[in-house]
Every structure is written in structure tokens, then in C-alpha cells.
Design a protein around this motif. Structure first.
Motif, PDB file in Angstrom:
ATOM      1  N   MET A   1       0.831  -1.208   0.000  1.00  0.00           N
ATOM      2  CA  MET A   1       0.000   0.000   0.000  1.00  0.00           C
ATOM      3  C   MET A   1       0.862   1.253   0.000  1.00  0.00           C
ATOM      4  O   MET A   1       0.501   2.264  -0.603  1.00  0.00           O
ATOM      5  N   ALA A   2       2.009   1.195   0.665  1.00  0.00           N
ATOM      6  CA  ALA A   2       2.905   2.345   0.717  1.00  0.00           C
ATOM      7  C   ALA A   2       3.487   2.661  -0.659  1.00  0.00           C
ATOM      8  O   ALA A   2       3.845   3.811  -0.936  1.00  0.00           O
ATOM      9  N   GLU A   3       3.571   1.672  -1.539  1.00  0.00           N
ATOM     10  CA  GLU A   3       4.078   1.894  -2.893  1.00  0.00           C
ATOM     11  C   GLU A   3       3.104   2.702  -3.732  1.00  0.00           C
ATOM     12  O   GLU A   3       3.510   3.443  -4.619  1.00  0.00           O
ATOM     13  N   THR A   4       1.831   2.535  -3.486  1.00  0.00           N
ATOM     14  CA  THR A   4       0.787   3.218  -4.257  1.00  0.00           C
ATOM     15  C   THR A   4      -0.140   3.938  -3.294  1.00  0.00           C
ATOM     16  O   THR A   4      -1.289   3.540  -3.106  1.00  0.00           O
ATOM     17  N   LEU A   5       0.342   5.003  -2.700  1.00  0.00           N
ATOM     18  CA  LEU A   5      -0.368   5.671  -1.607  1.00  0.00           C
ATOM     19  C   LEU A   5      -1.799   6.085  -1.931  1.00  0.00           C
ATOM     20  O   LEU A   5      -2.674   5.994  -1.090  1.00  0.00           O
ATOM     21  N   ASN A   6      -2.059   6.562  -3.122  1.00  0.00           N
ATOM     22  CA  ASN A   6      -3.383   7.088  -3.435  1.00  0.00           C
ATOM     23  C   ASN A   6      -4.256   6.129  -4.233  1.00  0.00           C
ATOM     24  O   ASN A   6      -5.370   6.470  -4.597  1.00  0.00           O
ATOM     25  N   ARG A   7      -3.736   4.939  -4.517  1.00  0.00           N
ATOM     26  CA  ARG A   7      -4.522   3.946  -5.248  1.00  0.00           C
ATOM     27  C   ARG A   7      -4.835   2.785  -4.313  1.00  0.00           C
ATOM     28  O   ARG A   7      -3.924   2.128  -3.803  1.00  0.00           O
ATOM     29  N   PRO A   8      -6.105   2.523  -4.087  1.00  0.00           N
ATOM     30  CA  PRO A   8      -6.469   1.419  -3.189  1.00  0.00           C
ATOM     31  C   PRO A   8      -5.974   0.077  -3.719  1.00  0.00           C
ATOM     32  O   PRO A   8      -5.954  -0.159  -4.923  1.00  0.00           O
ATOM     33  N   LYS A   9      -5.568  -0.777  -2.798  1.00  0.00           N
ATOM     34  CA  LYS A   9      -5.175  -2.150  -3.124  1.00  0.00           C
ATOM     35  C   LYS A   9      -6.334  -3.062  -2.760  1.00  0.00           C
ATOM     36  O   LYS A   9      -6.834  -3.017  -1.631  1.00  0.00           O
ATOM     37  N   THR A  10      -6.730  -3.914  -3.669  1.00  0.00           N
ATOM     38  CA  THR A  10      -7.833  -4.828  -3.371  1.00  0.00           C
ATOM     39  C   THR A  10      -7.324  -6.011  -2.546  1.00  0.00           C
ATOM     40  O   THR A  10      -6.134  -6.350  -2.599  1.00  0.00           O
ATOM     41  N   SER A  11      -8.244  -6.620  -1.831  1.00  0.00           N
ATOM     42  CA  SER A  11      -7.900  -7.824  -1.061  1.00  0.00           C
ATOM     43  C   SER A  11      -7.393  -8.911  -1.996  1.00  0.00           C
ATOM     44  O   SER A  11      -6.470  -9.648  -1.663  1.00  0.00           O
TER      45      SER A  11
END
Length: 169
Positions: free
Chosen positions: A44-54
Motif C-alpha cells: 500500500m505504501a508503494e501506491t499511496l493514493n490507489r487502493p489495493k484490493t484484497s
């Protein structure tokens, strides 16, 4: 585990001697929830503004999305992540990665690495000697746990993403 070995184990934690701590594998359980949580937070820290899905996190960590949701749900309760529903939803860090420590994550999950083993044929609960020792062992393990949490406070998720983590001496 004898008190001598327990004392040595606690000294290794204090000295951050992780190579030799592994020889005490019987006392430290592998915490897959912690591993999954740290991996997910680093992703998540790699893509701060893009949500990561489960599903994406699960695929990367070779697990099931349900497991990811359970673990990240604990982190959400602790205020470390947020979740967004919907087609473009997913998980986001609730604060910058340099403000989330490994101790925050460890404590949010609620599992302890160090646990006395009370059950078994070798130490039945009716044994007076065993009962007398339990308080002392629990106290020693709590001191080791406190040291572990203290050390985990020294590292953030942002530092985990760094490719050059300083080796522990």
C-alpha cells in the motif's frame, strides 16, 4: 525451557541478535498474520493514493482474499488502514508510512510471539512446582515481549520499503 535458557533468550532479544534467536524456535511461533500485514502495508505504501484490493494483496502473498480482509480488518480497527467499498475500492494507509511502526502493526494484531506452554503431560496443571513457576515464567516472557515491542517501534513501514535495511548486529 529452563530459566537459564529463557534468560539467554531474553538477552538475545535485548541485543537484537536475531540470528541466534532463531535457535529458540520452540518459543517463537511464526506469525503469518504479522507477515501478511507487513507485506500488505508495504504494498500500500508503494501506491499511496490507489487502493489495493484484497484479491491483489492475496495474490501477491499467496493466500486467500478472506484471510487478507480479516487481517486488514484488525489494522482498520487500530486506525492503520482504511477501506473503500465499490468497484474502485480497496485498502489504503490511514497515515503516512513513516508514521506506522512495526510495533503499531504487531499490537494491532493482538497476537503474542512469546507464550508459555502450560499444557501437556510434562507439566500438568495440578503440579505444585509447575504452578509456582508459571508466574515467574510469565513475568520473564512479558519482559521479553516488552523488549520486542520496544525494538519494533524503531522501524516504520517506510523503512521496510527501503532495499537497504541495516542488518541487526
Amino acid at each position: 525451557m529452563s530459566f537459564r535458557r529463557l534468560r539467554h533468550f531474553m538477552q538475545l532479544i535485548e541485543l537484537r541478535d536475531l540470528r541466534n534467536i532463531s535457535s529458540y524456535g520452540i518459543m517463537m511461533k511464526r506469525n503469518s498474520k504479522l507477515s501478511l500485514a507487513l507485506h500488505a502495508l508495504a504494498q500500500m505504501a508503494e501506491t499511496l493514493n490507489r487502493p489495493k484490493t484484497s484479491a491483489a494483496i492475496a495474490l501477491h502473498n499467496d493466500t486467500n482474499p478472506v484471510v487478507v480482509r480479516r487481517v486488514l480488518g484488525l489494522l482498520r480497527e487500530a486506525g492503520l488502514v482504511t477501506s473503500e467499498k465499490g468497484h474502485n475500492g480497496g485498502w489504503l494507509l490511514a497515515r503516512p508510512p513513516d508514521r506506522i511502526t512495526l510495533a503499531d502493526v504487531y499490537l494491532a494484531l493482538g497476537d503474542r510471539f512469546l507464550r508459555p506452554e502450560y499444557d501437556g503431560e510434562d507439566n500438568p496443571p495440578e503440579c505444585l512446582i509447575e504452578r509456582a513457576l508459571l508466574g515467574r515464567v510469565e513475568s520473564a516472557l512479558q519482559a521479553a515481549e516488552n523488549t520486542l515491542v520496544s525494538r519494533l517501534q524503531d522501524t516504520t513501514i517506510a523503512e521496510l520499503r527501503s532495499t537497504e535495511l541495516t542488518p541487526v548486529d
